[in-house]
Design an enzyme around this catalytic site. Structure first.
Site: not given
Length: 442
Positions: A250, A341, A376
């Site tokens: 991330s 995601d 994600h």
């Protein structure tokens, strides 16, 4: 079930004690287990159930419905679950399909923050196809297993000085070993379990905190902070100084790419980028959250009120000052992309990064794996999928339920598959030869 048949099976069960086998009973979290139930009546319905009490004192469970074969045996790796939290032939379904038990708190996410202790999971077998009320029933048999992030002999060392806060994990043996600087995302805090697992696979790994959850400790997004942390890993006497990687998830991916492209002080041998983007203000990457605040009009909420951040960086900017110049990357990069995601536009980012590197002539350095149906939050293998969970927005302190995306089975497959690809990538680029990798393992 017909009353007569039930009476017959009940009397049979009174005379026969099922034998539940789970092997190994102690292993790493990414190690597969084999579950077999023997000594059942033929064609007998049973439920296999797993139960785990998290460090936050929340119970998580999974279960599958099976029918014994003609020999009175259920082999989870071969037989299909016909119902429960997973279906089909799923050897690890009792782990990756775990979910909070009914009437639990909302927004939970299963994470192991103390890696010095194992995850203790109870595997049980129940008579019949059970879907609820497990705590009110007596299992036919139970086996307790331990799932560890930390292999025997791995050393854990606190790194604490006025600037850098992290934890270093060192594999057993004489070394030298490759090194990894492990960067999590914008959730903050010191997250150790991935680094512990990497060290269990023969890499010196340092988990770094850069968003502090402590009120009296400031967060640090300045590139010099990450360069100093990188050097701590690189200069350790058991580390191959020319074999240190960056591993980002991330926001950690944004930092990883920025360092690989612009740092004059460190040169990573390779980079692992998971669920991330190259979109960031290049002149002041520490102001990345200012961009978020300026784009709050792009926030969305799903039908359950979960916050969706996916559109914040869309459309991918053309302004070179707003994204990493991927043409400056000089080391191999593996890009792990999740196609569902909902937190970040990782698919669009990956496509733009690919185009930039193709135009710059360094596309050969990029390896991309895309996983349909995955969200994600990519964790080590067999970690339960969480589609949405509680999240504290660092710049405001606001508590929200963030939508991460993904569906349970595709996400579980993506976690298992991508972890295998990441380990192979690190072994390929950090060890000079297979012989050196074998020697380090010894």
């Amino acid at each position: 079930m017909l009353p007569g048949i039930y009476t017959k099976w009940s009397s049979t069960m009174a005379a026969i004690s099922p034998v539940l086998s789970v092997k190994p009973t102690r292993g790493l979290v990414n190690e597969k287990i084999q579950i077999i139930v023997r000594n059942l009546p033929p064609r007998f319905p049973v439920t296999l159930h797993s139960l785990y009490l998290s460090e936050d004192k929340d119970y998580w469970e999974a279960f599958g419905h099976y029918t014994s074969d003609n020999r009175g045996t259920v082999t989870v790796s071969e037989h299909a679950s016909v119902g429960g939290t997973y279906e089909g032939s799923e050897p690890m379904g009792l782990l990756w399909s775990m979910q909070p038990v009914p009437r639990s708190r909302t927004g939970l996410r299963l994470r192991k923050m103390n890696v010095l202790t194992p995850m203790v999971v109870h595997i049980s077998v129940y008579s019949g196809h059970v879907t609820e009320g497990f705590s009110k029933q007596s299992p036919l048999a139970t086996v307790v297993i331990e799932r560890w992030y930390l292999a025997p002999g791995v050393r854990r060392i606190d790194i604490r000085d006025e600037e850098v806060k992290g934890t270093l994990f060192i594999p057993p043996g004489p070394g030298p070993f490759p090194g990894v600087l492990d960067l999590w995302g914008g959730g903050g805090g010191l997250v150790e379990y991935r680094s512990a697992l990497l060290a269990s696979h023969v890499f010196v790994s340092m988990a770094l905190e850069y968003f502090s959850t402590e009120k009296n400790r400031a967060s640090n997004l300045h590139i010099k902070y990450f360069e100093k942390a990188f050097r701590i890993v690189q200069e350790h006497p058991l580390v191959m100084k020319d074999s240190v990687a960056l591993f980002g998830l991330s926001l950690g991916t944004s930092i990883t790419l920025h360092m690989a492209a612009y740092s004059k002080a460190v040169s990573p041998r390779c980079c692992v980028c998971v669920s991330g983007s190259h979109v960031q203000p290049i002149n002041s990457p520490q102001n990345i959250f200012i961009n978020l605040q300026e784009n709050t009009h792009k926030y969305q909420f799903d039908e359950e009120g979960c916050l969706v951040w996916k559109d914040i960086i869309l459309p991918i900017p053309n302004d070179p000052g707003l994204k990493v110049d991927m043409g400056r990357i000089k080391c191999p990069v593996i890009l792990i992309v999740r196609e569902d995601d909902q937190n970040l536009a990782t698919v669009e980012s990956a496509e733009d990064m690919t185009q930039m590197m193709r135009a710059a002539g360094n596309k050969h350095l990029l390896t991309t794996f895309r996983y349909p149906g995955a969200g994600h939050l990519i964790e080590p293998p067999y970690t339960p999928h969480v589609r949405a969970s509680n999240f504290i927005v660092q710049q405001t302190g606001e508590k929200v339920i963030m939508l991460w995306g993904g569906s349970r089975k595709p996400h579980a497959s993506a976690q298992e598959g991508s972890w295998e690809m990441i380990l192979k990538f690190l072994q390929q680029h950090l060890y000079p030869s297979q012989d050196s990798f074998t020697q380090a393992k010894l």
